[in-house]
Enzyme design. Sequence first.
Site, PDB file in Angstrom:
ATOM      1  CG  ASP A   1      -1.956  -1.060   1.211  1.00 38.45           C
ATOM      2  OD1 ASP A   1      -2.245  -1.584   0.125  1.00 38.45           O
ATOM      3  OD2 ASP A   1      -2.489  -1.398   2.279  1.00 38.45           O
TER       4      ASP A   1
ATOM      5  CG  ASP B   1     -11.451  -2.630  -0.418  1.00 40.92           C
ATOM      6  OD1 ASP B   1     -10.590  -3.521  -0.527  1.00 40.92           O
ATOM      7  OD2 ASP B   1     -11.249  -1.449  -0.750  1.00 40.92           O
TER       8      ASP B   1
END
Length: 255
Positions: free
Chosen positions: A11, A130
């Site tokens: 990330d 997600d």
Amino acid sequence: MPARRIIPCLDVKSGRVVKGVRFRNHRDLGDPLELALLYCQSGADELVFYDIAASPAGASVDASWIRRISDLIDIPFSVAGGITSVDRAVQILDAGADKISINTPALRNPELIDQLAARCGSQCVVIGIDTQMGPTGYEIYQCTGDTATIHKAQRSTLDWVREVQRRGAGEIVLNCMNADGVRTGFDIEQCNDVRAVCDVPLIASGGAGCADDFVDVFNQADVDGALAASIFHLGTLTPNQVKATVAEQGIEVRL
């Protein structure tokens, strides 16, 4: 089934690799180029780079570092972050990425999946999802890179999995939000439920805390790959160490 894949996830925010718990409280863990080379040399099958600040800010991933990554490593990698057009996806692939991954942009404009598959080929199109259990079933969230913007997408996870496949997605990364960063194991139940409606390669993400967690998700949920961040970034395990444990259990991996 082909050899199962072990995939470190990076990330990226403001040019640095960060990691949080359940998509919150991110902390700095290093330089993306240094970590990419480290994981390449220690057995990763591929890498995933998420610019987690791009979609919440209405921006796109900065392509300037993609060619540097491509020049540095010799394994496939995918890139995500505010890729909202076919032209932008092509620029990122031309810079050296092997796949592009879209999440929030696909939810905002589902036809983008069709357009990307037609222009770039389904093998290049990854859909990130997600998701976590809600009152009536699995629910999808978007703009998850920023606590100020994260919100429900008002879509059923299983219905969305079916739709993105119809539109041409070549792979799905299932980010199980309840398990993210807590290192207590993958969400086997959710992975199983998605596997039942998913005919393209499925990558489990969220929850890896030890090598046996990879064994469990491969054996119990039949996923094609498993993605992890914390255990690699913190030096708990290397991809090769995970592979050794997985191979000992008779599961095929690339050694």
